[in-house]
Design a protein around this motif. Structure first.
Motif, PDB file in Angstrom:
ATOM      1  N   LEU A 209     -98.491 -21.463  44.056  1.00 41.39           N
ATOM      2  CA  LEU A 209     -97.176 -21.701  43.986  1.00 41.39           C
ATOM      3  C   LEU A 209     -96.363 -20.561  43.169  1.00 41.39           C
ATOM      4  CD1 LEU A 209     -94.769 -23.062  45.135  1.00 41.39           C
ATOM      5  CD2 LEU A 209     -94.965 -24.781  43.535  1.00 41.39           C
ATOM      6  N   GLY A 210     -96.635 -19.445  43.686  1.00 38.35           N
ATOM      7  CA  GLY A 210     -96.110 -18.295  43.049  1.00 38.35           C
ATOM      8  C   GLY A 210     -94.757 -18.010  43.471  1.00 38.35           C
ATOM      9  N   ASP A 211     -94.059 -17.097  42.470  1.00 37.71           N
ATOM     10  CA  ASP A 211     -92.425 -16.896  42.649  1.00 37.71           C
ATOM     11  C   ASP A 211     -92.217 -16.372  44.047  1.00 37.71           C
ATOM     12  OD1 ASP A 211     -91.932 -17.407  40.105  1.00 37.71           O
ATOM     13  OD2 ASP A 211     -92.203 -15.077  39.684  1.00 37.71           O
ATOM     14  N   GLU A 212     -93.337 -15.797  44.917  1.00 36.98           N
ATOM     15  CA  GLU A 212     -92.960 -15.465  46.321  1.00 36.98           C
ATOM     16  C   GLU A 212     -93.033 -16.471  47.473  1.00 36.98           C
ATOM     17  OE1 GLU A 212     -97.303 -15.736  45.712  1.00 36.98           O
ATOM     18  OE2 GLU A 212     -95.698 -14.891  44.603  1.00 36.98           O
ATOM     19  N   ARG A 213     -93.420 -17.692  46.956  1.00 37.22           N
ATOM     20  CA  ARG A 213     -93.615 -18.707  47.853  1.00 37.22           C
ATOM     21  C   ARG A 213     -92.335 -19.656  47.652  1.00 37.22           C
ATOM     22  NH1 ARG A 213     -98.648 -22.884  48.340  1.00 37.22           N
ATOM     23  NH2 ARG A 213     -98.257 -23.601  50.739  1.00 37.22           N
ATOM     24  N   VAL A 214     -91.571 -19.620  46.373  1.00 32.38           N
ATOM     25  CA  VAL A 214     -90.876 -20.585  45.938  1.00 32.38           C
ATOM     26  C   VAL A 214     -89.692 -20.711  47.008  1.00 32.38           C
ATOM     27  CG1 VAL A 214     -89.317 -21.288  44.301  1.00 32.38           C
ATOM     28  CG2 VAL A 214     -91.271 -20.313  43.598  1.00 32.38           C
ATOM     29  N   GLY A 215     -88.905 -19.768  47.150  1.00 30.38           N
ATOM     30  CA  GLY A 215     -87.875 -19.663  48.178  1.00 30.38           C
ATOM     31  C   GLY A 215     -88.195 -20.238  49.312  1.00 30.38           C
ATOM     32  N   GLU A 216     -89.474 -19.739  50.082  1.00 32.33           N
ATOM     33  CA  GLU A 216     -89.770 -20.258  51.357  1.00 32.33           C
ATOM     34  C   GLU A 216     -90.012 -21.844  51.572  1.00 32.33           C
ATOM     35  OE1 GLU A 216     -93.999 -20.207  54.149  1.00 32.33           O
ATOM     36  OE2 GLU A 216     -93.577 -18.692  52.632  1.00 32.33           O
ATOM     37  N   LEU A 217     -90.849 -22.256  50.396  1.00 30.90           N
ATOM     38  CA  LEU A 217     -91.084 -23.803  50.185  1.00 30.90           C
ATOM     39  C   LEU A 217     -89.757 -24.515  49.999  1.00 30.90           C
ATOM     40  CD1 LEU A 217     -94.336 -23.720  48.281  1.00 30.90           C
ATOM     41  CD2 LEU A 217     -93.994 -24.239  50.829  1.00 30.90           C
TER      42      LEU A 217
END
Length: 268
Positions: A240-248
């Motif tokens: 759950l890196g920063d690049e995945r936070v917005g998408e999730l």
């Protein structure tokens, strides 16, 4: 006297070690249970079924009556309106879980991560449902478990749209115990975090409750636009890196909107 009329025997235990307040509470709950089971009963009948003296039963009934949990008319005792209110709250919680379950299962199927449903039980959040993810490392929170409001994504999602005064009353003035080096331990820092949550529309637990675990959470709205629950997705920080936070977060928000609609709620 038939067996049906005999006083109920309660499980034996060493009473001397129990605080008086606990014994009184237990007896009060026994009396309330008898009222629910009997529908209507005289003082002597309540006392007999509760296995208590008439004087003790009368004092307990009067306390229950003052709080709205018992009602008396012409010597007949029944449950009070507050019992209905409390029962309705349980029914609403059961309805929340039933409504959210399908959306939570779809989220797990889509993301592979664990999804939780939580409600406010100040000063904590209480987890009322969970669908486990498929990853090798699963995030498990026992149903009914609680965690502090100030260090959880769900807690932030539940409080972000409340007045600052309400937030202070619910979490306390601080400082708060730190679970990790990232835990927010002051009210000022927490209030600033909630302002950012309102702006983003979602909350992030950035390893604040447990090292190596991150969580994204969104609000679920009830009638009148109030936040009634929070739905969160938990995963190891490595997944759950920063690049995945917005998408999730966007995926969670879409599911939360569907749950809100199904509950008859609306965003303020």
């Amino acid at each position: 006297m038939s067996k049906a009329d005999e006083p109920r025997k309660r499980p034996g235990r060493t009473r001397s070690a129990e605080p008086e307040a606990v014994r009184t509470l237990e007896r009060g709950l026994i009396v309330l249970r008898v009222l629910g089971e009997q529908s209507a009963a005289t003082l002597s009948e309540v006392a007999r079924f509760a296995g208590l003296s008439a004087s003790t039963t009368y004092r307990l009934l009067q306390t229950l009556r003052q709080q709205g949990f018992a009602h008396e008319e012409a010597g007949i005792w029944q449950v009070g309106i507050q019992t209905f209110v409390t029962g309705r709250a349980y029914a609403e919680l059961d309805g929340l879980v039933a409504t959210a379950k399908r959306q939570m299962e779809s989220l797990v199927a889509e993301t592979g991560e664990t999804v939780n449903l939580a409600v406010l039980q100040a000063p904590d959040v209480m987890y009322v449902h969970q669908v486990e993810g498929r990853g090798l490392m699963r995030m498990f929170t026992q149903i009914g478990a609680r965690s502090p409001l100030y260090c959880t994504g769900a807690g932030k999602a539940l409080l972000a749209w409340r007045d600052k005064g309400d937030v202070a009353d619910l979490v306390g003035a601080g400082p708060y115990p730190a679970f990790t080096e990232r835990t927010l331990t002051s009210l000022a820092a927490y209030q600033a975090e909630l302002a950012e949550v309102r702006q983003l529309g979602y909350a992030l637990d950035n390893e604040e409750r447990e090292d190596g675990v991150r969580c994204v959470a969104v609000p679920i709205y009830g009638a009148g636009g109030t936040v009634t629950a929070a739905m969160s997705l938990s995963a190891p920080a490595s997944r759950l890196g920063d690049e995945r936070v917005g998408e999730l977060a966007a995926t969670l928000q879409a599911a939360a909107r569907e749950i809100t609609v199904r509950l008859g709620g609306q965003r303020a």
